[in-house]
Design a protein around this motif. Sequence first.
Motif, PDB file in Angstrom:
ATOM      1  N   TYR A   1      -5.979   3.592  -9.652  1.00  6.18           N
ATOM      2  CA  TYR A   1      -4.465   4.724  -9.213  1.00  6.18           C
ATOM      3  C   TYR A   1      -4.392   5.671  -9.613  1.00  6.18           C
ATOM      4  O   TYR A   1      -3.626   6.843  -8.983  1.00  6.18           O
ATOM      5  CB  TYR A   1      -3.761   4.218 -10.617  1.00  6.18           C
ATOM      6  CG  TYR A   1      -2.391   4.725 -10.868  1.00  6.18           C
ATOM      7  CD1 TYR A   1      -1.248   4.465  -9.619  1.00  6.18           C
ATOM      8  CD2 TYR A   1      -2.063   5.331 -11.500  1.00  6.18           C
ATOM      9  CE1 TYR A   1      -0.280   4.731  -9.519  1.00  6.18           C
ATOM     10  CE2 TYR A   1      -0.668   6.062 -12.103  1.00  6.18           C
ATOM     11  CZ  TYR A   1       0.167   5.693 -10.796  1.00  6.18           C
ATOM     12  OH  TYR A   1       1.499   5.807 -10.692  1.00  6.18           O
ATOM     13  N   ALA A   2      -5.750   6.506 -10.052  1.00  5.09           N
ATOM     14  CA  ALA A   2      -6.397   7.413  -9.729  1.00  5.09           C
ATOM     15  C   ALA A   2      -6.740   7.971  -8.690  1.00  5.09           C
ATOM     16  O   ALA A   2      -6.868   9.328  -8.235  1.00  5.09           O
ATOM     17  CB  ALA A   2      -7.687   8.279 -10.809  1.00  5.09           C
ATOM     18  N   LYS A   3      -7.273   7.275  -7.694  1.00  2.00           N
ATOM     19  CA  LYS A   3      -8.129   7.023  -6.870  1.00  2.00           C
ATOM     20  C   LYS A   3      -6.682   7.451  -5.587  1.00  2.00           C
ATOM     21  O   LYS A   3      -6.220   8.109  -5.002  1.00  2.00           O
ATOM     22  CB  LYS A   3      -8.752   6.237  -6.199  1.00  2.00           C
ATOM     23  CG  LYS A   3      -9.521   6.198  -5.113  1.00  2.00           C
ATOM     24  CD  LYS A   3     -10.261   4.819  -4.408  1.00  2.00           C
ATOM     25  CE  LYS A   3     -10.786   5.341  -2.962  1.00  2.00           C
ATOM     26  NZ  LYS A   3     -11.350   4.372  -2.128  1.00  2.00           N
ATOM     27  N   TYR A   4      -5.372   6.552  -6.089  1.00  2.00           N
ATOM     28  CA  TYR A   4      -4.270   6.708  -5.024  1.00  2.00           C
ATOM     29  C   TYR A   4      -3.921   8.067  -5.238  1.00  2.00           C
ATOM     30  O   TYR A   4      -3.224   8.947  -4.566  1.00  2.00           O
ATOM     31  CB  TYR A   4      -3.550   6.304  -5.642  1.00  2.00           C
ATOM     32  CG  TYR A   4      -2.194   5.557  -4.757  1.00  2.00           C
ATOM     33  CD1 TYR A   4      -1.469   5.856  -3.954  1.00  2.00           C
ATOM     34  CD2 TYR A   4      -1.510   5.889  -6.049  1.00  2.00           C
ATOM     35  CE1 TYR A   4      -0.794   5.464  -3.514  1.00  2.00           C
ATOM     36  CE2 TYR A   4       0.902   5.768  -5.860  1.00  2.00           C
ATOM     37  CZ  TYR A   4       0.425   5.490  -4.113  1.00  2.00           C
ATOM     38  OH  TYR A   4       2.039   5.698  -3.968  1.00  2.00           O
ATOM     39  N   ILE A   5      -4.088   8.394  -7.026  1.00  2.00           N
ATOM     40  CA  ILE A   5      -3.230   9.733  -7.594  1.00  2.00           C
ATOM     41  C   ILE A   5      -4.038  10.788  -6.418  1.00  2.00           C
ATOM     42  O   ILE A   5      -3.784  11.916  -5.956  1.00  2.00           O
ATOM     43  CB  ILE A   5      -2.826  10.066  -8.512  1.00  2.00           C
ATOM     44  CG1 ILE A   5      -1.953   9.301  -9.002  1.00  2.00           C
ATOM     45  CG2 ILE A   5      -2.711  11.368  -9.164  1.00  2.00           C
ATOM     46  CD1 ILE A   5      -2.208   9.044 -10.641  1.00  2.00           C
ATOM     47  N   GLY A   6      -5.162  11.177  -5.946  1.00  2.00           N
ATOM     48  CA  GLY A   6      -5.987  11.666  -5.847  1.00  2.00           C
ATOM     49  C   GLY A   6      -5.599  12.000  -4.292  1.00  2.00           C
ATOM     50  O   GLY A   6      -5.560  12.967  -3.544  1.00  2.00           O
ATOM     51  N   LEU A   7      -5.163  10.761  -4.133  1.00  2.00           N
ATOM     52  CA  LEU A   7      -5.158  10.524  -2.241  1.00  2.00           C
ATOM     53  C   LEU A   7      -3.917  11.711  -1.887  1.00  2.00           C
ATOM     54  O   LEU A   7      -3.974  12.624  -1.033  1.00  2.00           O
ATOM     55  CB  LEU A   7      -5.063   9.395  -1.299  1.00  2.00           C
ATOM     56  CG  LEU A   7      -6.207   8.632  -1.041  1.00  2.00           C
ATOM     57  CD1 LEU A   7      -5.813   7.361  -0.678  1.00  2.00           C
ATOM     58  CD2 LEU A   7      -6.881   9.417  -0.024  1.00  2.00           C
ATOM     59  N   LEU A   8      -2.613  10.882  -2.734  1.00  2.00           N
ATOM     60  CA  LEU A   8      -1.499  11.971  -2.504  1.00  2.00           C
ATOM     61  C   LEU A   8      -1.427  13.430  -3.049  1.00  2.00           C
ATOM     62  O   LEU A   8      -0.779  14.272  -2.523  1.00  2.00           O
ATOM     63  CB  LEU A   8      -0.525  11.102  -3.499  1.00  2.00           C
ATOM     64  CG  LEU A   8      -0.318   9.779  -3.147  1.00  2.00           C
ATOM     65  CD1 LEU A   8       1.020   9.520  -4.190  1.00  2.00           C
ATOM     66  CD2 LEU A   8       0.161   9.177  -1.768  1.00  2.00           C
ATOM     67  N   THR A   9      -2.012  13.746  -4.050  1.00  2.00           N
ATOM     68  CA  THR A   9      -2.145  14.993  -4.489  1.00  2.00           C
ATOM     69  C   THR A   9      -3.073  16.295  -3.195  1.00  2.00           C
ATOM     70  O   THR A   9      -2.386  17.024  -3.229  1.00  2.00           O
ATOM     71  CB  THR A   9      -3.119  15.175  -5.540  1.00  2.00           C
ATOM     72  OG1 THR A   9      -2.347  14.351  -6.698  1.00  2.00           O
ATOM     73  CG2 THR A   9      -2.953  16.356  -6.272  1.00  2.00           C
ATOM     74  N   SER A  10      -3.859  15.431  -3.759  1.00  2.00           N
ATOM     75  CA  SER A  10      -4.957  16.361  -2.327  1.00  2.00           C
ATOM     76  C   SER A  10      -3.726  16.095  -0.622  1.00  2.00           C
ATOM     77  O   SER A  10      -3.164  17.792  -0.267  1.00  2.00           O
ATOM     78  CB  SER A  10      -5.522  15.387  -0.845  1.00  2.00           C
ATOM     79  OG  SER A  10      -6.568  16.578  -0.129  1.00  2.00           O
TER      80      SER A  10
ATOM     81  N   LEU B   1       4.513  19.893   0.036  1.00  2.00           N
ATOM     82  CA  LEU B   1       5.268  18.747  -0.717  1.00  2.00           C
ATOM     83  C   LEU B   1       4.725  18.706  -1.935  1.00  2.00           C
ATOM     84  O   LEU B   1       3.910  18.381  -2.448  1.00  2.00           O
ATOM     85  CB  LEU B   1       5.446  17.285   0.389  1.00  2.00           C
ATOM     86  CG  LEU B   1       5.990  17.922   1.744  1.00  2.00           C
ATOM     87  CD1 LEU B   1       5.440  17.060   2.743  1.00  2.00           C
ATOM     88  CD2 LEU B   1       7.369  18.527   1.737  1.00  2.00           C
ATOM     89  N   ALA B   2       5.710  17.869  -2.813  1.00  2.00           N
ATOM     90  CA  ALA B   2       5.569  17.070  -3.989  1.00  2.00           C
ATOM     91  C   ALA B   2       4.936  15.934  -4.213  1.00  2.00           C
ATOM     92  O   ALA B   2       5.009  14.793  -2.718  1.00  2.00           O
ATOM     93  CB  ALA B   2       6.928  17.359  -4.845  1.00  2.00           C
ATOM     94  N   THR B   3       4.505  15.508  -4.857  1.00  2.00           N
ATOM     95  CA  THR B   3       3.541  14.162  -4.832  1.00  2.00           C
ATOM     96  C   THR B   3       4.514  13.154  -4.111  1.00  2.00           C
ATOM     97  O   THR B   3       3.995  12.196  -3.389  1.00  2.00           O
ATOM     98  CB  THR B   3       2.863  14.109  -6.360  1.00  2.00           C
ATOM     99  OG1 THR B   3       1.351  15.269  -5.784  1.00  2.00           O
ATOM    100  CG2 THR B   3       1.630  12.961  -5.784  1.00  2.00           C
ATOM    101  N   ASP B   4       5.231  13.087  -4.985  1.00  2.79           N
ATOM    102  CA  ASP B   4       5.699  11.711  -5.255  1.00  2.79           C
ATOM    103  C   ASP B   4       7.126  11.832  -3.844  1.00  2.79           C
ATOM    104  O   ASP B   4       7.156  10.383  -3.032  1.00  2.79           O
ATOM    105  CB  ASP B   4       7.088  11.635  -6.303  1.00  2.79           C
ATOM    106  CG  ASP B   4       7.831  12.900  -6.612  1.00  2.79           C
ATOM    107  OD1 ASP B   4       8.005  13.635  -5.603  1.00  2.79           O
ATOM    108  OD2 ASP B   4       9.127  12.337  -7.386  1.00  2.79           O
ATOM    109  N   THR B   5       7.174  12.853  -3.273  1.00  5.95           N
ATOM    110  CA  THR B   5       8.008  12.898  -2.010  1.00  5.95           C
ATOM    111  C   THR B   5       6.954  12.575  -0.657  1.00  5.95           C
ATOM    112  O   THR B   5       7.326  11.571   0.606  1.00  5.95           O
ATOM    113  CB  THR B   5       8.021  14.147  -1.147  1.00  5.95           C
ATOM    114  OG1 THR B   5       8.949  15.125  -2.548  1.00  5.95           O
ATOM    115  CG2 THR B   5       8.940  14.800  -0.241  1.00  5.95           C
ATOM    116  N   VAL B   6       5.520  12.943  -1.027  1.00  5.78           N
ATOM    117  CA  VAL B   6       4.584  11.941   0.083  1.00  5.78           C
ATOM    118  C   VAL B   6       4.424  10.458  -0.413  1.00  5.78           C
ATOM    119  O   VAL B   6       4.669   9.880   1.467  1.00  5.78           O
ATOM    120  CB  VAL B   6       3.167  13.227  -0.226  1.00  5.78           C
ATOM    121  CG1 VAL B   6       2.365  11.778   0.450  1.00  5.78           C
ATOM    122  CG2 VAL B   6       3.378  14.145  -0.309  1.00  5.78           C
TER     123      VAL B   6
END
Length: 279
Positions: A188-197, A204-209
């Motif tokens: 999940y941390a890896k996934y958050i890193g992808l979206l945040t980048s 855009l906001a992370t949750d919009t991505v």
Amino acid sequence: MTVTAGEPPVPAALTSAVQRWREQGKPVQPPIHWSREAWRRHFPSQHAFLDALPERIDRAEATRHAADATTPEGAERAFLAAMIWGYGRVGYGPWRTARVLTTNPDAVDRLAEVAVVAREQGGLAAFRDLAEKPLRYLGVAFGTKYLRFVTAARSSDRAPILDAVVRRWVSTHTGQHLMIDAWRPAVYAKYIGLLTSWAAELGLATDTVEELIFRSAVSREGSGQWSEPWAGSRSPEQRAQAALLELEQLFDTAEAEQAQEARRHLDELERLIRQCWTD
């Protein structure tokens, strides 16, 4: 959430999805229909709450009902709203949701505890908390739906949803396999890193991505409960991908060992499908 160095660049498919979304005036994700009577049968003590819900539920509606999730009563309503949104018209949704609440002692108290962690420490901390003491039959796909609405109701640090649709999209467009057969904080941390980048690069906001990935995936593959106005005719490869996705979604609430075994085979099938159309 911080940007992780060395993440893959924004996939072309995401760039295209964002461009189409912006060209169309940034439309919101369509609300979903649900079967009120089916949910009433499984939750007789929640008739008043269920009767007050609209016939179609969107992310904003589910978020509104997560505002009081830090109390047991509020957590149960927040969980129901999140699951109704997540399952839509899927017939086994009410039964599977009831199974989570009845199989686990003090399930609503546990959901309220997780909501407190999510509000105070963020979605990743709440994910870790669930990993340490998981609720039986609540998998990552639907658990992160609950976390998303709980964090969205009271925080700007929204926990992104990680389900079969998003997992398969990430695998297809980055080659990275995010295993969701069990609560894995590192994944999940890896996934958050992808979206945040990607969010930082796209503005855009992370949750919009996350939302646009989901919408792009289901419109392209013709699967899931959502559809988009830019969805066109599907190729044989896309139909095959859609069939795989439908199968994978069946394992979102399965036992961890069963889901892990099944997803491994589905990933191999996907590899073979891609190979057939690229050779």
